[in-house]
Design a protein around this motif. Structure first.
Motif, short mmCIF file in Angstrom:
data_model
loop_
_atom_site.label_atom_id
_atom_site.label_comp_id
_atom_site.label_asym_id
_atom_site.label_seq_id
_atom_site.Cartn_x
_atom_site.Cartn_y
_atom_site.Cartn_z
N TYR A 41 -4.64 -1.21 -4.40
CA TYR A 41 -5.57 -0.08 -4.37
C TYR A 41 -5.11 1.08 -5.25
CZ TYR A 41 -7.07 -3.17 -0.74
OH TYR A 41 -7.44 -4.30 -0.09
N SER A 42 -3.84 1.42 -5.16
CA SER A 42 -3.34 2.54 -5.99
C SER A 42 -2.66 2.07 -7.27
CB SER A 42 -2.33 3.37 -5.19
OG SER A 42 -1.10 2.68 -5.05
N GLN A 43 -2.21 0.81 -7.25
CA GLN A 43 -1.40 0.26 -8.36
C GLN A 43 -0.12 1.06 -8.59
OE1 GLN A 43 -5.02 0.18 -10.03
NE2 GLN A 43 -5.08 -1.67 -8.79
N PHE A 44 0.21 1.92 -7.64
CA PHE A 44 1.43 2.73 -7.74
C PHE A 44 2.51 1.95 -7.00
CE2 PHE A 44 4.06 6.52 -6.62
CZ PHE A 44 4.16 7.08 -7.88
N LYS A 45 3.41 1.34 -7.77
CA LYS A 45 4.38 0.43 -7.17
C LYS A 45 5.68 1.16 -6.89
CE LYS A 45 2.59 -3.73 -9.43
NZ LYS A 45 2.63 -4.73 -8.36
N VAL A 46 6.01 1.25 -5.62
CA VAL A 46 7.22 1.97 -5.21
C VAL A 46 8.26 0.97 -4.71
CG1 VAL A 46 8.10 3.87 -3.79
CG2 VAL A 46 5.69 3.87 -4.49
N GLY A 47 9.50 1.21 -5.10
CA GLY A 47 10.60 0.37 -4.62
C GLY A 47 11.67 1.24 -4.02
N SER A 61 9.33 -2.17 -0.35
CA SER A 61 8.32 -1.77 -1.33
C SER A 61 7.07 -1.39 -0.56
CB SER A 61 8.04 -2.92 -2.31
OG SER A 61 7.65 -4.08 -1.61
N ASN A 62 6.21 -0.61 -1.21
CA ASN A 62 5.01 -0.19 -0.48
C ASN A 62 4.06 -1.35 -0.27
OD1 ASN A 62 4.65 0.01 -3.32
ND2 ASN A 62 2.92 1.38 -3.08
N GLN A 63 3.44 -1.37 0.87
CA GLN A 63 2.54 -2.44 1.28
C GLN A 63 1.22 -1.81 1.69
OE1 GLN A 63 3.56 -5.81 1.14
NE2 GLN A 63 5.35 -4.92 0.12
N GLU A 64 0.22 -1.95 0.82
CA GLU A 64 -1.06 -1.29 1.09
C GLU A 64 -1.98 -2.16 1.93
OE1 GLU A 64 -2.47 0.16 -2.73
OE2 GLU A 64 -0.92 1.72 -2.72
N ASN A 65 -3.09 -1.58 2.32
CA ASN A 65 -4.03 -2.28 3.19
C ASN A 65 -5.44 -1.81 2.86
OD1 ASN A 65 -5.57 -2.74 5.89
ND2 ASN A 65 -3.65 -3.85 6.13
N MET A 72 1.80 1.08 4.16
CA MET A 72 3.10 1.69 4.44
C MET A 72 3.91 1.92 3.17
SD MET A 72 5.06 3.09 6.45
CE MET A 72 3.88 3.02 7.79
N CYS A 73 4.67 3.03 3.18
CA CYS A 73 5.51 3.41 2.04
C CYS A 73 6.75 2.51 1.95
CB CYS A 73 6.00 4.84 2.18
SG CYS A 73 4.72 6.09 2.06
N ALA A 74 7.28 2.44 0.73
CA ALA A 74 8.47 1.63 0.47
C ALA A 74 9.69 2.08 1.29
CB ALA A 74 8.81 1.73 -1.01
N GLU A 75 9.84 3.38 1.45
CA GLU A 75 11.02 3.91 2.13
C GLU A 75 11.03 3.52 3.60
OE1 GLU A 75 8.87 5.40 0.19
OE2 GLU A 75 9.67 7.20 -0.76
N ARG A 76 9.83 3.62 4.23
CA ARG A 76 9.80 3.26 5.66
C ARG A 76 9.91 1.75 5.86
NH1 ARG A 76 4.87 6.71 7.75
NH2 ARG A 76 4.53 6.99 5.51
N VAL A 109 10.25 10.64 -8.18
CA VAL A 109 9.32 10.45 -7.07
C VAL A 109 10.08 10.60 -5.76
CG1 VAL A 109 7.75 8.80 -5.96
CG2 VAL A 109 7.91 8.88 -8.45
N GLY A 110 9.92 11.76 -5.17
CA GLY A 110 10.60 12.02 -3.89
C GLY A 110 9.84 11.37 -2.75
N PRO A 111 10.52 11.11 -1.65
CA PRO A 111 9.83 10.50 -0.51
C PRO A 111 8.80 11.45 0.08
CG PRO A 111 12.12 11.06 0.06
CD PRO A 111 11.94 11.33 -1.40
N CYS A 112 7.70 10.90 0.58
CA CYS A 112 6.66 11.74 1.19
C CYS A 112 7.20 12.34 2.48
CB CYS A 112 5.39 10.91 1.46
SG CYS A 112 5.52 9.84 2.90
N GLY A 113 6.46 13.28 3.02
CA GLY A 113 6.92 13.98 4.23
C GLY A 113 7.19 13.05 5.40
N1 THU Z 1 4.20 5.70 -1.54
C1 THU Z 1 5.44 5.25 -1.18
O1 THU Z 1 5.67 4.04 -1.08
N2 THU Z 1 6.40 6.16 -0.95
C2 THU Z 1 6.23 7.51 -1.04
O2 THU Z 1 7.15 8.26 -0.68
C3 THU Z 1 4.98 8.05 -1.59
C4 THU Z 1 3.86 7.09 -1.68
C5 THU Z 1 3.15 4.71 -1.77
C6 THU Z 1 2.09 4.70 -0.71
C7 THU Z 1 0.92 4.11 -1.45
O3 THU Z 1 1.01 2.68 -1.38
C8 THU Z 1 1.14 4.52 -2.89
O4 THU Z 1 2.49 4.96 -2.97
C9 THU Z 1 0.21 5.62 -3.36
O5 THU Z 1 0.27 6.70 -2.49
#
Ligand code: THU
Length: 161
Positions: A41-47, A61-65, A72-76, A109-113
């Motif tokens: 969905y976002s194509q924003f690949k986080v590791g 890694s982030n796992q979208e739905n 879910m974000c990659a960090e969690r 790219v810092g971790p989200c809140g």
């Molecule tokens: N995302 C992460 O994996 N970590 C972050 O700290 C910020 C955002 C992911 C969530 C979503 O899959 C995508 O980036 C776009 O928000």
């Protein structure tokens, strides 16, 4: 009343080649982990990659739905994987990176809140700081020496008991 200041400090590296070897290796694992990102969905690949106290590396890694908030974000993904697999091992550091086919991610790219809050829980429990190292696909890398530094006036379990 008095004015107070709250600020974070850390290190800014020109690029990942400048990082100490241990951090650079961890960042390389985080880069590899972006390959398992599920981000249709976002194509924003986080590791992300966690270094445990005994040298074990755990990646996420982030796992979208399709139901967006269920992703879910990659960090969690990584920290929960660590908690569920090695509940008694301490986390030394976490590296985070991201890339996108739409543009070169050239800022850290810092971790989200929510991820900061989740990481804080583990940092508080283990009573030892977790080093945070984050970058985009290219360029500067930020390194801070604890999660709590990135969350001033944070909320933790000490308020509840
Ligand atoms: N995302 C992460 O994996 N970590 C972050 O700290 C910020 C955002 C992911 C969530 C979503 O899959 C995508 O980036 C776009 O928000």
């Amino acid at each position: 009343m008095k004015k107070i200041k709250f600020e974070a400090s850390g290190h800014l590296y020109e690029n990942m080649d400048e990082l100490p070897q241990e951090d650079r290796c961890l960042m390389e694992e985080a880069i590899k982990a972006t390959q398992s990102s599920y981000a249709p969905y976002s194509q924003f690949k986080v590791g992300s990659a966690l270094l445990m106290e005994d040298g074990t590396i755990i990646t996420g890694s982030n796992q979208e739905n399709a139901a967006y908030p269920s992703g879910m974000c990659a960090e969690r993904v990584a920290i929960w994987k660590a908690g569920a697999t090695f509940p008694n091992k301490k986390v030394k550091s976490i590296a985070i990176t991201a890339n996108s086919p739409h543009k070169i991610v050239d800022r850290p790219v810092g971790p989200c809140g929510a991820c900061r809050q989740t990481l804080l829980e583990y940092e508080v429990n283990q009573q030892e700081p977790i080093t945070l190292i984050f970058m985009g696909e290219v360029g500067n890398v930020v390194k801070t020496s604890s999660i709590s530094e990135m969350l001033p006036f944070s909320f933790d379990g000490s308020y509840l008991h």
